[in-house]
Motif scaffolding. Structure first.
Motif, PDB file in Angstrom:
ATOM      1  N   UNK A 139       0.810  -1.213   0.000  1.00  0.00           N
ATOM      2  CA  UNK A 139       0.000   0.000   0.000  1.00  0.00           C
ATOM      3  C   UNK A 139       0.846   1.267   0.000  1.00  0.00           C
ATOM      4  N   UNK A 140       1.950   1.264   0.720  1.00  0.00           N
ATOM      5  CA  UNK A 140       2.787   2.456   0.770  1.00  0.00           C
ATOM      6  C   UNK A 140       3.404   2.747  -0.591  1.00  0.00           C
ATOM      7  N   UNK A 141       3.804   1.690  -1.301  1.00  0.00           N
ATOM      8  CA  UNK A 141       4.347   1.868  -2.645  1.00  0.00           C
ATOM      9  C   UNK A 141       3.294   2.443  -3.582  1.00  0.00           C
ATOM     10  N   UNK A 142       2.068   1.949  -3.478  1.00  0.00           N
ATOM     11  CA  UNK A 142       0.987   2.467  -4.305  1.00  0.00           C
ATOM     12  C   UNK A 142       0.678   3.923  -3.956  1.00  0.00           C
ATOM     13  N   UNK A 143       0.705   4.231  -2.663  1.00  0.00           N
ATOM     14  CA  UNK A 143       0.455   5.612  -2.238  1.00  0.00           C
ATOM     15  C   UNK A 143       1.509   6.558  -2.816  1.00  0.00           C
ATOM     16  N   UNK A 144       2.767   6.143  -2.745  1.00  0.00           N
ATOM     17  CA  UNK A 144       3.848   6.967  -3.302  1.00  0.00           C
ATOM     18  C   UNK A 144       3.733   7.106  -4.815  1.00  0.00           C
ATOM     19  N   UNK A 145       3.262   6.045  -5.457  1.00  0.00           N
ATOM     20  CA  UNK A 145       3.091   6.101  -6.918  1.00  0.00           C
ATOM     21  C   UNK A 145       2.039   7.136  -7.307  1.00  0.00           C
ATOM     22  N   UNK A 146       1.032   7.284  -6.456  1.00  0.00           N
ATOM     23  CA  UNK A 146      -0.016   8.269  -6.734  1.00  0.00           C
ATOM     24  C   UNK A 146       0.522   9.701  -6.721  1.00  0.00           C
ATOM     25  N   UNK A 147       1.651   9.903  -6.055  1.00  0.00           N
ATOM     26  CA  UNK A 147       2.215  11.253  -5.922  1.00  0.00           C
ATOM     27  C   UNK A 147       3.213  11.602  -7.025  1.00  0.00           C
ATOM     28  N   UNK A 148       3.539  10.639  -7.872  1.00  0.00           N
ATOM     29  CA  UNK A 148       4.559  10.857  -8.907  1.00  0.00           C
ATOM     30  C   UNK A 148       4.087  11.843  -9.971  1.00  0.00           C
ATOM     31  N   UNK A 149       2.922  11.577 -10.536  1.00  0.00           N
ATOM     32  CA  UNK A 149       2.388  12.431 -11.606  1.00  0.00           C
ATOM     33  C   UNK A 149       0.906  12.163 -11.746  1.00  0.00           C
ATOM     34  N   UNK A 150       0.256  12.957 -12.589  1.00  0.00           N
ATOM     35  CA  UNK A 150      -1.177  12.751 -12.812  1.00  0.00           C
ATOM     36  C   UNK A 150      -1.438  11.377 -13.429  1.00  0.00           C
ATOM     37  N   UNK A 151      -0.605  10.976 -14.389  1.00  0.00           N
ATOM     38  CA  UNK A 151      -0.778   9.674 -15.054  1.00  0.00           C
ATOM     39  C   UNK A 151      -0.624   8.527 -14.060  1.00  0.00           C
ATOM     40  N   UNK A 152       0.397   8.611 -13.194  1.00  0.00           N
ATOM     41  CA  UNK A 152       0.591   7.584 -12.173  1.00  0.00           C
ATOM     42  C   UNK A 152      -0.577   7.573 -11.193  1.00  0.00           C
TER      43      UNK A 152
END
Length: 306
Positions: free
Chosen positions: A22-35
């Protein structure tokens, strides 16, 4: 250009589908709009509450904040796995916490209409919690492992009484199809069948698509007597009485103290063997597994283990 963007988005979806942390997914959400677009559905797909974070669930402000997130519409599975309770006296904390958690879960389920699977461990769902489950149009699987011990379950078993045990006085009530798509039902560690047997029966009667059924009694309930000691045959007999046909499921898993004796013919007198594919039951410290013989509709012992 649009085709390239679409291809990139599809690639991102394939990548995030492989991420379970979940933490990896949460961080991925912060990368860019596409992510963010690709990761948000996977982040909210499975909501989990356990010993270390269940206080978040019963905190009204934090729960409301969760329900305001746009990703809440992507929830497909909810898991409650609580074995330790935070409080000076665990028994008191368990009783009070269970009621608050069930109320909170009823609130969340009301907002998450696309839930397909619900798993509860260490929690006895309240009647309101269960009522909310009955209106979920996509619900396919329910698994409840009740808290171990009769003394542990007794303080809030009354929450399941009331409408669930009124089948005799209101025989038409069960005809309402509550679990239209429910295929898997697992109820484990049942400590007080006198209360729960009607609850289980009504759930079975209201689940026309039920394919997999698993039941087990708590090991401390050896004192059970009468039909409580042969819970499955009572359930299957009542099911046939109300439905007018045998129980039609593809697999049965009957755990500790659910069946009396090891007589398979008697156990399956109310089960349609033309539909049943696999049977597992526990008796005398051994597991017996049978598989269907497609040629003549009989069951063949495939495994017996201690």
């Amino acid at each position: 250009m649009a085709a390239k963007v679409a291809a990139i988005q599809e690639l991102l979806l394939l990548i995030v589908e492989q991420i379970t942390n979940h933490m990896t997914l949460y961080n991925a959400c912060l990368v860019s709009h596409a992510f963010n677009v690709a990761s948000t559905p996977q982040l909210y797909k499975h909501l989990r509450w356990h010993d270390k974070n269940y206080t978040i669930l019963i905190d009204r402000e934090r729960r409301c904040l969760l329900l305001q997130q746009r990703g809440i519409k992507y929830v497909r599975k909810v898991t409650l796995a609580i074995t330790k309770w935070q409080g000076a006296r665990e028994q008191r904390a368990r009783t009070r916490g269970s009621s608050r958690i069930c109320a909170a879960m009823a609130d969340i389920i009301h907002q998450c209409w696309r839930i397909r699977e619900v798993v509860c461990e260490g929690i006895s769902p309240s009647s309101e919690f269960w009522r909310r489950l009955t209106v979920l149009p996509c619900l396919e699987s329910v698994s409840v492992a009740f808290p171990r011990g009769r003394k542990t379950q007794r303080p809030y078993l009354h929450l399941l009484e009331g409408p669930f045990e009124l089948i005799e006085s209101d025989p038409e009530a069960w005809k309402h199809v509550a679990f239209a798509k429910l295929r898997r039902l697992s109820l484990l560690n049942i400590s007080d069948p006198r209360v729960l047997k009607y609850f289980v029966l009504r759930t079975m009667l209201q689940s026309p698509e039920l394919e997999h059924l698993a039941l087990s009694m708590a090991r401390d309930d050896i004192q059970a007597s009468g039909d409580h000691k042969d819970l499955f045959n009572w359930l299957a007999g009542q099911y046939m009485r109300y439905k007018g046909h045998q129980l039609r499921v593809k697999s049965l898993q009957l755990g500790f103290n659910v069946v009396a004796g090891t007589c398979v013919p008697r156990m399956l007198k109310c089960v349609d063997l033309n539909v049943l594919e696999k049977l597992s039951f526990y008796r005398s410290d051994d597991w017996y597994e049978f598989e269907a013989n497609g040629e003549n509709g009989s069951l063949v012992l495939s495994c017996a283990s201690s």
